[in-house]
Design an enzyme around this catalytic site. Structure first.
Site, PDB file in Angstrom:
ATOM      1  CG  HIS A 186     -14.977  15.293  -2.593  1.00  0.00           C
ATOM      2  ND1 HIS A 186     -15.946  14.315  -2.559  1.00  0.00           N
ATOM      3  CD2 HIS A 186     -15.618  16.434  -2.923  1.00  0.00           C
ATOM      4  CE1 HIS A 186     -17.119  14.836  -2.848  1.00  0.00           C
ATOM      5  NE2 HIS A 186     -16.951  16.120  -3.083  1.00  0.00           N
ATOM      6  CB  SER A 226     -19.413  12.450   0.146  1.00  0.00           C
ATOM      7  OG  SER A 226     -20.588  12.887  -0.524  1.00  0.00           O
ATOM      8  CD  GLN A 227     -23.501   7.230   3.379  1.00  0.00           C
ATOM      9  OE1 GLN A 227     -22.419   6.648   3.474  1.00  0.00           O
ATOM     10  NE2 GLN A 227     -24.601   6.627   2.930  1.00  0.00           N
ATOM     11  CG  ASN A 257     -20.855  12.438  -3.758  1.00  0.00           C
ATOM     12  OD1 ASN A 257     -19.664  12.434  -3.497  1.00  0.00           O
ATOM     13  ND2 ASN A 257     -21.473  13.561  -4.109  1.00  0.00           N
ATOM     14  CD  GLU A 299     -19.400  21.307  -5.035  1.00  0.00           C
ATOM     15  OE1 GLU A 299     -19.022  22.316  -5.684  1.00  0.00           O
ATOM     16  OE2 GLU A 299     -19.386  20.156  -5.498  1.00  0.00           O
ATOM     17  CE1 TYR A 350     -25.936  22.389  -6.817  1.00  0.00           C
ATOM     18  CE2 TYR A 350     -24.229  21.552  -5.360  1.00  0.00           C
ATOM     19  CZ  TYR A 350     -24.746  21.710  -6.630  1.00  0.00           C
ATOM     20  OH  TYR A 350     -24.071  21.200  -7.708  1.00  0.00           O
ATOM     21  N   GLY A 400     -16.162  19.360  -7.084  1.00  0.00           N
ATOM     22  CA  GLY A 400     -16.461  19.441  -8.505  1.00  0.00           C
ATOM     23  C   GLY A 400     -16.560  20.855  -9.030  1.00  0.00           C
TER      24      GLY A 400
END
Length: 237
Positions: free
Chosen positions: A9, A12-13, A15, A87, A90, A180
């Protein structure tokens, strides 16, 4: 012969804000949208005709796939969404700024959480802001509270075998617009990348990775469509 196209992708904000995103449903930035469209333009310029799109249930991946297909003038392609392409989760790091987390816990510890193959971050506490158990897109699913790349692979691979591989074995050209780490898991599986090397494999945003496969779904060739933003690829064969 079947062809697989992997597309990470666009930006993103989070990122942009350098935050651990994981399963948080953050949208694309304007730059991320442009990256997705560019990916589709590259697919069209290469003469690649997509038969089916697979993506996660996260907005940034869904929109990347849709924008790419639209730019390639192939928006009619069937789309399948599944959380198993999400994703990596985390855990307790979700939402935190990466630099601030390194200051608090030390660069070495955060590097282990981010880049080791089989050591996950601390678990996400239930009931908090980023508890996804009540999100209806995950209804009936058994959700993780944290993941390493190894456990991400355990999640992704059965879906690959049951839902994606049959289309490739039928000779289709499949686009996967995802993330990723979920894409890294697929690369590890296809190229048989050792555990200690897969964490170093980088997949750039918005740059289609085209993988040519034989009838047994073994890679016979691989290339990024934008050479200027290409990363090193695992060896074929």
């Amino acid at each position: 012969m079947p062809t697989l196209v992997l597309l990470r992708h666009g930006q993103s904000q989070w990122n942009l804000e350098n935050r651990f995103t994981g399963w948080v449903d953050v949208d694309l930035t304007a730059e991320g949208e442009a990256q997705a469209r560019k990916g589709g333009e590259l697919i069209a310029a290469a003469g690649i005709e997509i038969d089916r799109l697979f993506t996660s249930v996260q907005t940034r991946a869904i929109r990347t796939g849709n924008l790419a297909l639209d730019a390639a003038k192939q928006s009619f392609v069937p789309v399948t969404k599944d959380w198993r392409l999400n994703e990596r989760h985390y855990g307790g790091l979700t939402g935190l700024n990466k630099a601030e987390t390194a200051e608090k816990h030390g660069v070495e510890q955060v590097t282990i959480w981010r880049r080791s193959y089989d050591i996950p971050p601390p678990e996400l506490a239930p009931g908090g802001e980023y508890d996804f158990s009540k999100d209806r897109r995950y209804k009936g699913a058994s959700l993780p509270s944290t993941e390493s790349l190894a456990t991400t692979l355990v999640r992704v691979l059965p879906y690959w075998e049951s839902d994606i591989a049959p289309h490739l074995k039928a000779g289709e050209t499949v686009l996967i617009a995802a993330h990723g780490n979920s894409l890294r898991a697929i690369v590890k599986h296809l190229f048989n990348v050792p555990d200690d090397q897969i964490v170093g494999v980088e997949i750039p945003t918005g740059n289609p990775l085209v993988i040519d496969l034989d009838a047994a779904l073994k890679p016979t060739g691989a290339r990024y469509l934008d050479d200027s933003r290409a990363e090193a690829l695992p060896k074929v064969g």
